[in-house]
Design a protein around this motif. Sequence first.
Motif, PDB file in Angstrom:
ATOM      1  N   GLY A 136     -11.798  -4.969  -2.661  1.00 29.33           N
ATOM      2  CA  GLY A 136     -10.480  -5.069  -3.256  1.00 29.33           C
ATOM      3  C   GLY A 136     -10.407  -6.345  -4.078  1.00 29.33           C
ATOM      4  N   SER A 160      -8.750   2.677  -4.983  1.00 30.74           N
ATOM      5  CA  SER A 160      -7.692   1.925  -4.317  1.00 30.74           C
ATOM      6  C   SER A 160      -6.351   2.321  -4.919  1.00 30.74           C
ATOM      7  CB  SER A 160      -7.928   0.422  -4.506  1.00 30.74           C
ATOM      8  OG  SER A 160      -6.866  -0.326  -3.964  1.00 30.74           O
ATOM      9  N   SER A 215       0.840  -1.193   0.000  1.00 25.49           N
ATOM     10  CA  SER A 215       0.000   0.000   0.000  1.00 25.49           C
ATOM     11  C   SER A 215       0.877   1.245   0.000  1.00 25.49           C
ATOM     12  CB  SER A 215      -0.896  -0.001   1.239  1.00 25.49           C
ATOM     13  OG  SER A 215      -1.408   1.278   1.490  1.00 25.49           O
TER      14      SER A 215
END
Length: 497
Positions: A434, A366, A102
Amino acid sequence: MIFIYLIIALVALLYVYLTWNFNYWSKRGVPGPKAKVFLGDLPNGIMRKQNVAYDFQKIYKEFKAKTPFVGIIQMRDPRLIILEPELIKDVLIRKFHYFRNSEFSDMIDTEQDPLFAKNPFFLKDDEWKEKRAEITPAFTVNRMKALYPLIQDVSTRMVKYIANESKKSKPCDARELAAKYTTDVVSNCIFGVDAESFTKENAEIREMGRKLLSPSTIVFIKLVLIGSFSILKKFMKVQFTKMEIQQFFVDLMKQALKYRDENKVQREDFLDYIIQLRNKKHINELEMASHTISFFSDGFETSSIAISHALYELANNKRVQDKLRNEINNNRDENGQLSFEKLQEMSYLDQVFHEALRMHPPLVTSSKMCSENVDLEYDGKKVTVEKGINVYIPILEVHYDPENFLEPKKFHPERFDDGAMKDYVDRCVFMPFGGGPRICLGMRFALLQSKAALATIIGNYVVTVNQKTQDNPFVIDAAEFLNIKTGGLWVNFKPLN
């Protein structure tokens, strides 16, 4: 005069610095919008006149028919937006090794924020793998089944709360109702305590939960600066939550542990699993607290958003609501209850909830950070994503693309009938949790508590939209990171005979 020249020189240097990367993508033959000085291509990320999701929406609509990827500038740093599902599949699955981390991984202050630093969302590389492997067994089907009676108990309290509120002839904010419900469920399933969200005004756990995932203005500013000037990651770290809030949940865990030890209590819940981890892997108190906070934050916020949107869509679609109620009634036992097995078997309930997630994914965008140089290629067009570049996946826009879903603005649960779900997921056009190896860990639990809430409410009440809900209830709040609508989603509840 020298002072004036100095000022001019400094302004010129600042301009050069801010615009240094503006031709980064054009030099590589990647199309993109024209960035503005200081604001880049995501002005709402700075100005907050609208939610930044609308910047992504504008870019998506402009470039989707022209290119599979768009190069943008975030303040001054280059970023890449992926528009084509096949390339999204590359990022999330096929080339996951290059996008496994991330963008927030390097931002968090591990000393000031030790609990959040251990959250799998922030961890990277081998440490992420290790912690995920530790937590995954907490979400087995058997454990979900063991937790179901606790969820049913909270659902019963929610119905009583709705009954009392309905007598006051006041509308109910579906978002706040869902947040009370998920707070009580998660508190019960993790700590074995009643958060009392339905019986107390400003119940302490509910208020602390609200603060847990409500970043301060300072945090927001730091995130903007770090996200825009990646070099700042080395010098500026972010404490996402104040220490006193984290300490509250640590103390809550300690109290729950002490009570169980002293009273020889055994419950097959999340805390029981954490105790097993402590005994088997000798994890320390900090790691135990980190896991419980991760369970809590993941379990109550995104689920409450999903439940509230599903309630709004049902309130706005009588046909769907009536059809769902028929399925609920047909699966109840002689006591009017839904068993764990029956809840799992209810196909239309599953379709309704997933359609609400399609239209209102809790996370609208995302981002993944590229850890090694890698090529992405589609339909003869190729781009090299360099190490350190953030790649964005515009989840909301993919969910609303008519190439992926027929009549995407229409709430039509039947689109998920006949095994269509697997096809949508496999093509990476449906991503509310996700996708790939880093798909949401708590997905199974989120589905269980959310569907239990919807089944309980629709089985006992007719839900309609209250006039207090604004004319365009789909506007995302400019100040929020998650998909929370401006003005609330207000509904009415009419008890069934």
